[in-house]
Enzyme design. Structure first.
Site, PDB file in Angstrom:
ATOM      1  N   GLY A 111       0.831  -1.202   0.000  1.00 45.79           N
ATOM      2  CA  GLY A 111       0.000   0.000   0.000  1.00 45.79           C
ATOM      3  C   GLY A 111       0.866   1.251   0.000  1.00 45.79           C
ATOM      4  CG  PHE A 112       4.309   1.035  -0.361  1.00 50.50           C
ATOM      5  CD1 PHE A 112       5.107   0.445   0.618  1.00 50.50           C
ATOM      6  CD2 PHE A 112       4.058   0.330  -1.524  1.00 50.50           C
ATOM      7  CE1 PHE A 112       5.646  -0.808   0.417  1.00 50.50           C
ATOM      8  CE2 PHE A 112       4.587  -0.931  -1.724  1.00 50.50           C
ATOM      9  CZ  PHE A 112       5.387  -1.502  -0.757  1.00 50.50           C
ATOM     10  N   GLY A 144       1.206  -6.806   3.794  1.00 52.86           N
ATOM     11  CA  GLY A 144       2.399  -7.541   3.410  1.00 52.86           C
ATOM     12  C   GLY A 144       3.484  -7.349   4.444  1.00 52.86           C
ATOM     13  NE  ARG A 202       6.757  -6.315  24.384  1.00 51.25           N
ATOM     14  CZ  ARG A 202       5.582  -6.775  24.765  1.00 51.25           C
ATOM     15  NH1 ARG A 202       4.562  -5.936  24.923  1.00 51.25           N
ATOM     16  NH2 ARG A 202       5.417  -8.055  25.010  1.00 51.25           N
ATOM     17  CB  ILE A 203      11.254  -5.562  18.387  1.00 48.00           C
ATOM     18  CG1 ILE A 203      12.105  -4.294  18.187  1.00 48.00           C
ATOM     19  CG2 ILE A 203      11.145  -6.352  17.091  1.00 48.00           C
ATOM     20  CD1 ILE A 203      11.550  -3.284  17.213  1.00 48.00           C
ATOM     21  N   PRO A 236      10.862  -9.801  15.776  1.00 46.75           N
ATOM     22  CG  PRO A 236      12.477 -10.500  17.288  1.00 46.75           C
ATOM     23  CD  PRO A 236      11.044 -10.705  16.918  1.00 46.75           C
ATOM     24  N   GLY A 293       6.844   1.415  16.419  1.00 44.22           N
ATOM     25  CA  GLY A 293       6.568   1.280  14.991  1.00 44.22           C
ATOM     26  C   GLY A 293       7.825   1.276  14.140  1.00 44.22           C
ATOM     27  N   GLY A 347       7.457   0.787  10.444  1.00 43.33           N
ATOM     28  CA  GLY A 347       7.033   0.729   9.046  1.00 43.33           C
ATOM     29  C   GLY A 347       7.746   1.682   8.112  1.00 43.33           C
ATOM     30  CD  GLU A 348       5.209   5.584   7.486  1.00 42.50           C
ATOM     31  OE1 GLU A 348       4.950   6.430   6.633  1.00 42.50           O
ATOM     32  OE2 GLU A 348       4.577   5.491   8.558  1.00 42.50           O
TER      33      GLU A 348
END
Lengths: 748, 283
Positions: A245-246, A474, A636-637, A640, A710, A712-713
Site C-alpha cells: 500500500g505504502f 504484506g 518494543r519489537i 524481530p 513502529g 514501518g517507515e
C-alpha cells in the site's frame, strides 16, 4: 537476508519471537486471494481511459465506435455520467482527496480518467476504451517546480502542514561563525505496490459490498458511502490481503468510485483493476520538492540555527504539500529552528502520503546539509551529530518518552566500522580501483496512534478467536498482531484464531503512520485483558476452582491457565473455568488510542542511525551501494524477523530514493514518459547487498501500553542522506538533486 | 486474423507468402510492443519449427538457428570468441526473457539498444534470409538499417545467423552500462573480438550499441589497437574523438549524450583489456 541474528526470546511469550509470517504459505502457493481475484457471476469489466495530455479539455470521444464494439455494454463520459450524491471536491473523511470522476471535460493531469468503458470481457472493455480515441484542446503543461509560482501553505490538516519557529532565527543566523546555504531537490516518486489499485463492486439495494484493497477499512467505508448518499454501515469492505500500500491505499480514488457508480447504474457487479501504467496518476505519489537549508554553527560546532524551507509540488486542484521541512523539527538541538512550507501547483495528479511522508524527502536534504555543515566545521559527521544531540525536543523542551539514538549511533558505528574513516573525501579506493566512501544519516519518525477496537472470544475448548479489521499490507501485521493477542490471552499462538481484513469486524483503524501494530495491537491487548479479567472474576467466585476466593489477588494467564500471581500452585485451566460456569464462550472488548496527557507531556519518536558504503567507478561514475548498517530504536519489537524485514525494506527504498526513483515528464505533453517498471527504476536484488539491521533495546512506558513505537517507515529515513553523503565521501562531489544520476557525477 | 503454426521452414515461407502475417519468434517484444492495439493481421508463430533452433559448426564457421534462445546460447559449447555474445545473452532482460527471446528476434526487432547486436557485429556475423525457393546472406551491418528497420523484404524470413570461422585463440568480451545492476536498458554497451599474436593484438573488432540508431563498429579504433599489448591499451590516453565518429548518441532518460560519449570511450578500452586478460569485470 540471513536469518541468523540472535533474537532475544522471552520465555513463554509470543511477542518478541521471530515468528514466520502466517500468511506466507498462502501467498507463495497462490491460494491467498487478493481483492481483484473475486469474479462474481454476471461480472462486468471496467476500463477507464487515461488522459494523454496534462492540461486542457477533451473535445471529442468516439463514443459510437466504442459502443459498436461487440461486448461493450456501456460508455460513461462526462456527458452521460449518472449523478453522484456526494461532491467529488468534498473531503468526507480525515484522509480524503478531491477526486476526478468525469465531473466535466477538463483535464488536470496526464492519466486522469476521462471516460469509463464497461464490457462483458476485459478485452472488450479494453478495446472499447481504445476506440474512444480522444481529441483534446491542450494547454501548455506545467510539470516543473518554479519558484516564481510558489505560494505559502495555509496550514489546515491533512496535506497542509504547519511550519514552526523556535527561538530567534535571525539571531541564530547572526551568531553563526560558519554557515551553509544549500538547496536540495527531490523528484516525484510513484507508489507502485505489486498489487495495483482495484475494486470489485456489488450493490444490493442500497447496500454496497466492495472488494477493495484498503489501508483503512472503516474509514474507506465512510469515504465511499459519502459519494453514494448511503450510511457508512451500508458499505462492506473485504480486504484480506494487500499486495502493498505504502500510503496509496488509504484513500478512495476516482477510478474506484467510477467503477462503483457503474455497478450501481448497471445493476451488475463491476471489476476494475488499474494497469501498471495507470498507477502513475490518479492514486497519489510523493510530490517533488526543492528544499533550502541554511545551517549555522558557533566555534564549538554547536548549531546556532536550522532554517529549513520546503517548496513542494501539488496538483492544480487540491492540496497535499509534502511536509518535508518538518523533518528538521524534532531532531537536532539548535539555538533557533525554523521550518516553513510553500507549494507550487503543477499539472500532475494530487500527491499523497508515500512511505515516510515528509521525513523521507526532508531527511534526505537535512542529513546532507548536516554532512555539509560537518565538512565546513572540519569534524566527523557522527561527532558533529553527537555534539548537537537533542536531550529534549528542540524548541519545546519536552522530554522524549524514550530516546536511544545515542545507542543507535554507537552500535551502528561499531558494527559498520566507522572509526578510522578519513575526514576528507576521495581518500579510499578498493582493490579494483573503485572510489570508496562512507556516509551516515540520522533517522527519526514520529509514533502516532490512531484509534482501534478489537474483540476477543475465549471458547469452551480453551482456544480463542480474536477479531479486528486490521490490515496486512504484506508487512506481517496478521502475524505480529496475533502474537500480541495470544500473549494478552495467555495462549500459545496456535490456539488463537485471528480474523481481520473485513469491515464488519471491530474497527482496526488505519494501517499507516507506522502506528498499526501499536494501535490495533493495543486494542487486541486490551480485549484479551478484558477476557482474562472476566475469567478471573468467574474463577474467584467459583467454590470448585483452585482460584476460589483469590478475588483480591491479581491473576496472570499462561499457556491456557489462570494463575494466582506469585503462587504457581494455584491455577485453573481456561476450559475448566468456562465449563463449570456453563459458558460456551467469553467475550472481551478492547480499544486503544493515545492518552492525551501523555501526548501532551512527551515527544514520541523512533530513532535510528544509518551508515552506508558506496563504491563509485572513477571513470564511468557508476554508483553501487555495497554495504549499509541501520541501527534503530523503535520501542518494543513484537516480531524481530518481521521488524527487521520492514526496516530492511525501508533501507532498500533509501537506495531507490537516492539512486533510482524518478517520474520524468515529457515537457511537451506533461505525460510521464517512464510510467512502467522498465523505465521507472527501483533497485533489483543485485543492487542490494550487504544490508544489516540492528534493533536497539528500548523500553518506553509512555508511548502506549505495549511500548511499541513502529518500524514501518523509519528505515527509509536517514538512508537516503547516508548514501548521498557516502557518494560525496567517495568522490568529493555534492550532488544536490535526487536521484543522483551517474552523469551528474561525471559533470560535477 | 489467424494464428499460424508451421512445422517447417518451407511451410512457414509458403504461409508468409499467402497471408502476409506478422512473424512471432520468442514473443518477448512482439506482444508488449502492441500495447492496447488489437492484432488484426495473422500471426505466424515459428515456435514449432525445430530446424530453426540450435547451433552447429559448419565448414566455414558456426550457424546459429534463428529461433535459438539466449539461454541456449549461454549454455552452448563455443570457443572464447563467443564469450562476448554469451555475456550479452545474460543481459537480455531477465532469465525468463532469455528463455523465450531468440537471436533472430533480437536482430529483427532492431532496437538501438539490442544487446545481441554489438557482439554479433564484432563477430562479423551474417544473416541468412529465406524466401520461397531461395536463400541469401547479408552482413549484419547491412541487415539492420535503422531504428526498428531491417533489410527484409515481404515474404522473407531470417533463418539463421552465421559466424565465420575464427582462430581458436581469438578472445572477446562484452560490457553493458546501466544505471542499475540488472534488468536495465543499456546506456551504452561495447563488444570486442580480438585475434592475438602472442601478447599483441593482431586484429580487433570493436562494436558499440545504444549510442547510435544502429550499433556501430569503430574501424578507426580497431586499426589503432593493432599491435598493442594489454598494458599498452591500458596506458592509452582517452580514445580520440575521431575513433568515435560513427557514434551519434542521443540524450534520453537513461543518460545524456555527453555522458554516453565519455562512457563509451572508457568502456571500449575496458572491454578490450578484459578480453585480453580474461577479466571478469561485470559492470
Amino acid at each position: 537476508m540471513p536469518d541468523t541474528l540472535a533474537h532475544p526470546v522471552r520465555f513463554g511469550s509470543n511477542a518478541g519471537q521471530p515468528v514466520t509470517r502466517r500468511d506466507g504459505i498462502a501467498k507463495v502457493t497462490g491460494t491467498a486471494t487478493f481483492t481483484a481475484d473475486n469474479s462474481p457471476e454476471n461480472l462486468l469489466h471496467a476500463v477507464y481511459v487515461p488522459a494523454t495530455i496534462a492540461r486542457g479539455r477533451v473535445t471529442h470521444l468516439d463514443v459510437a465506435a466504442a459502443e459498436a464494439h461487440p461486448g461493450v455494454t456501456m460508455v460513461m463520459t462526462p456527458g452521460n455520467r449518472p449523478a453522484l450524491q456526494g461532491d467529488p471536491s468534498a473531503k468526507p473523511t480525515m484522509f480524503s482527496f478531491r477526486i476526478e470522476v468525469l465531473q466535466d471535460d477538463s483535464v488536470r493531469y496526464a492519466g486522469q480518467p476521462i471516460a469509463l468503458v464497461l464490457g462483458e470481457t476485459l478485452e472488450a472493455a479494453t478495446e472499447g476504451a481504445r476506440l474512444l480515441n480522444p481529441r483534446y484542446a491542450a494547454e501548455p503543461a506545467r510539470t516543473r517546480i518554479d519558484d516564481d509560482e510558489a505560494a505559502p501553505v495555509e496550514p489546515g490538516g491533512f496535506g497542509r502542514p504547519a511550519g514552526v519557529e523556535h527561538g530567534d532565527v535571525a539571531a541564530g543566523h547572526a551568531a553563526a561563525t560558519k554557515a551553509i546555504d544549500v538547496t536540495y531537490e527531490t523528484s516525484a516518486q510513484y507508489h507502485n505496490a505489486m498489487e495495483t489499485h482495484a475494486v470489485v463492486a456489488q450493490w444490493e439495494g442500497d447496500k454496497l459490498s466492495l472488494d477493495v484493497p484498503s489501508q483503512a477499512l472503516l474509514m474507506s467505508c465512510a469515504g465511499y458511502a459519502y459519494f453514494f448518499g448511503i450510511p457508512a454501515e451500508n458499505v462492506t469492505i473485504r480486504a484480506p490481503y494487500l499486495g502493498g500500500g505504502f500510503g496509496s491505499k488509504a484513500i478512495p480514488t476516482g477510478p474506484q468510485v467510477l467503477a462503483i457508480l457503474a455497478a450501481k447504474e448497471t445493476g451488475r457487479p463491476v471489476k476494475l483493476m488499474l494497469t501498471r501504467q495507470q498507477m502513475f496518476g490518479p492514486v497519489g505519489h510523493r510530490g517533488a520538492t526543492r528544499q533550502r537549508l541554511r545551517l549555522g554553527i558557533d566555534d564549538g560546532a554547536a548549531l546556532t540555527v536550522i532554517d529549513h524551507e520546503g517548496l513542494a509540488a501539488t496538483s492544480s486542484f487540491d492540496d497535499f504539500v509534502e511536509p518535508a521541512a518538518n523533518a528538521s523539527q524534532g531532531l537536532y538541538a539548535a539555538g533557533a529552528l525554523r521550518s516553513a512550507h510553500r507549494a507550487v501547483r503543477l499539472d500532475v495528479g494530487t500527491p499523497g502520503p508515500m512511505r515516510a511522508p515528509g521525513e523521507a524527502s526532508g531527511s534526505a536534504a537535512l542529513e546532507c546539509a548536516m554532512d555539509e555543515m560537518a565538512e565546513a566545521a572540519g569534524i566527523d559527521p557522527l561527532e558533529f551529530r553527537l555534539r548537537n544531540y537533542a536531550e529534549t525536543e528542540p524548541g519545546t523542551g519536552k522530554p522524549y518518552s524514550s530516546k536511544a539514538l545515542r545507542e543507535c549511533y554507537m552500535q551502528g558505528a561499531e558494527r559498520f566500522g566507522w572509526s578510522g574513516r578519513p575526514l576528507l573525501p576521495r581518500q579510499m579506493k578498493d582493490e579494483n580501483g573503485l572510489l570508496t566512501g562512507w556516509g551516515m544519516g540520522t533517522a527519526l519518525f514520529p509514533c502516532p496512534m490512531f484509534a482501534a477496537d478489537a474483540r476477543a472470544t475465549l471458547r469452551s475448548d480453551g482456544s480463542a478467536l480474536v477479531e479486528t479489521s486490521a490490515i496486512d499490507m504484506g508487512q506481517g501485521a496478521w502475524t505480529a498482531l496475533a502474537q500480541i493477542a495470544a500473549d494478552s490471552l495467555g495462549l500459545p499462538l496456535d490456539m488463537v484464531e485471528f480474523r481481520a481484513g473485513h469491515s464488519s469486524l471491530p474497527d482496526g483503524g488505519v494501517a499507516g503512520g507506522s502506528g498499526h501494530t501499536a494501535t490495533a495491537g493495543g486494542a487486541l491487548h486490551a480485549a484479551g485483558g478484558d477476557v482474562i479479567r472476566q475469567l478471573g472474576e468467574i474463577a474467584a467466585a467459583d467454590p470448585e476452582s483452585p482460584l476460589h476466593g483469590a478475588g483480591n489477588a491479581a491473576f496472570s494467564a499462561r499457556d491456557g491457565r489462570l494463575y494466582v500471581d506469585g503462587d504457581d500452585s494455584r491455577s485453573d485451566s481456561f476450559a475448566d473455568i468456562l465449563a463449570r460456569a456453563g459458558s460456551a464462550e467469553l467475550v472481551g472488548n478492547g480499544s486503544a488510542s493515545r492518552a492525551p496527557e501523555d501526548a501532551e507531556k512527551f515527544s514520541m519518536h523512533s530513532h535510528g542511525a544509518v551508515f552506508a558504503e558506496v563504491k563509485v567507478d572513477p571513470d564511468l561514475c557508476q554508483v553501487r551501494v555495497t554495504r549499509m548498517v541501520g541501527a534503530f530504536a523503535a520501542g518494543r519489537i513484537i516480531n524481530p524477523k518481521l521488524a527487521e524485514s520492514q526496516l530492511l525494506g525501508g533501507m532498500i527504498w533509501g537506495i531507490s530514493f537516492a539512486l533510482h526513483e524518478e517520474a520524468k515528464h515529457d515537457p511537451r505533453t506533461g505525460r510521464i514518459v517512464n510510467a512502467d517498471f522498465a523505465g521507472y527504476h527501483v533497485p533489483v536484488n543485485a543492487d542490494v547487498t550487504g544490508l544489516e539491521v540492528l534493533t536497539v533495546h528500548e523500553d518506553d512506558p509512555y508511548v502506549n501500553a505495549l511500548g511499541i513505537k513502529g518500524v514501518g517507515e523509519i528505515g527509509i529515513v536517514g538512508s537516503v542522506g547516508a548514501i548521498a553523503n557516502a557518494i560525496w565521501h567517495a568522490t568529493g562531489h555534492r550532488i544536490r538533486r535526487f536521484p543522483i544520476r551517474i552523469e551528474d557525477l561525471l559533470t560535477a | 486474423m489467424s494464428y499460424l503454426t508451421p512445422k517447417s521452414t518451407e511451410e512457414a515461407l509458403a504461409l508468409l507468402g499467402q497471408a502476409g502475417a506478422d512473424v512471432l519468434a520468442g514473443g518477448t517484444d512482439f506482444f508488449p510492443s502492441r500495447g492496447t492495439r488489437p492484432q488484426t493481421r495473422s500471426i505466424l508463430d515459428l515456435g514449432q519449427i525445430d530446424s530453426l533452433r540450435g547451433i552447429e559448426k559448419t565448414a566455414r564457421g558456426w550457424r546459429i538457428g534463428a529461433m535459438t534462445t539466449w539461454s541456449q546460447i549461454q549454455r552452448a559449447d563455443l570457443p572464447p570468441a563467443f564469450d562476448a555474445l554469451k555475456r550479452a545473452a545474460r543481459e537480455v532482460g531477465s532469465v525468463q526473457i532469455q528463455n523465450r527471446g531468440t537471436i533472430a528476434g533480437n536482430l529483427c526487432n532492431a532496437s538501438p539498444a539490442a544487446d545481441g547486436v554489438p557482439p554479433l557485429l564484432a563477430l562479423n556475423a551474417e544473416v541468412e534470409i529465406g524466401s520461397p525457393g531461395a536463400t541469401r546472406r547479408v552482413a549484419l551491418s547491412d541487415f539492420v538499417t535503422g531504428v526498428r528497420r531491417v533489410a527484409l523484404s515481404p515474404g522473407e524470413l531470417v533463418l539463421a545467423v552465421h559466424v565465420p570461422s575464427l582462430p581458436d585463440d581469438a578472445v572477446s568480451h562484452f560490457l553493458k552500462l546501466g544505471s542499475r545492476r540488472y534488468l536495465v536498458i543499456s546506456i551504452a554497451m561495447t563488444a570486442a573480438v580480438l585475434e592475438l599474436d602472442g601478447p599483441r593484438i593482431a586484429t580487433a573488432r570493436v562494436a558499440v550499441g545504444a549510442c547510435s540508431p544502429v550499433a556501430q563498429r569503430l574501424p578507426g579504433l580497431e586499426a589503432a589497437l593493432v599491435g598493442l599489448t594489454a598494458a599498452e591499451v591500458a596506458a592509452l590516453p582517452v580514445v580520440p574523438e575521431t575513433h568515435l565518429a560513427p557514434l551519434a548518441p542521443i540524450a534520453d532518460v537513461r543518460g545524456s549524450a555527453a555522458y554516453r560519449m565519455r562512457a563509451v570511450a572508457d568502456l571500449c578500452r575496458r572491454t578490450v583489456i578484459a578480453a585480453m586478460t580474461g577479466g571478469t569485470t561485470d559492470e
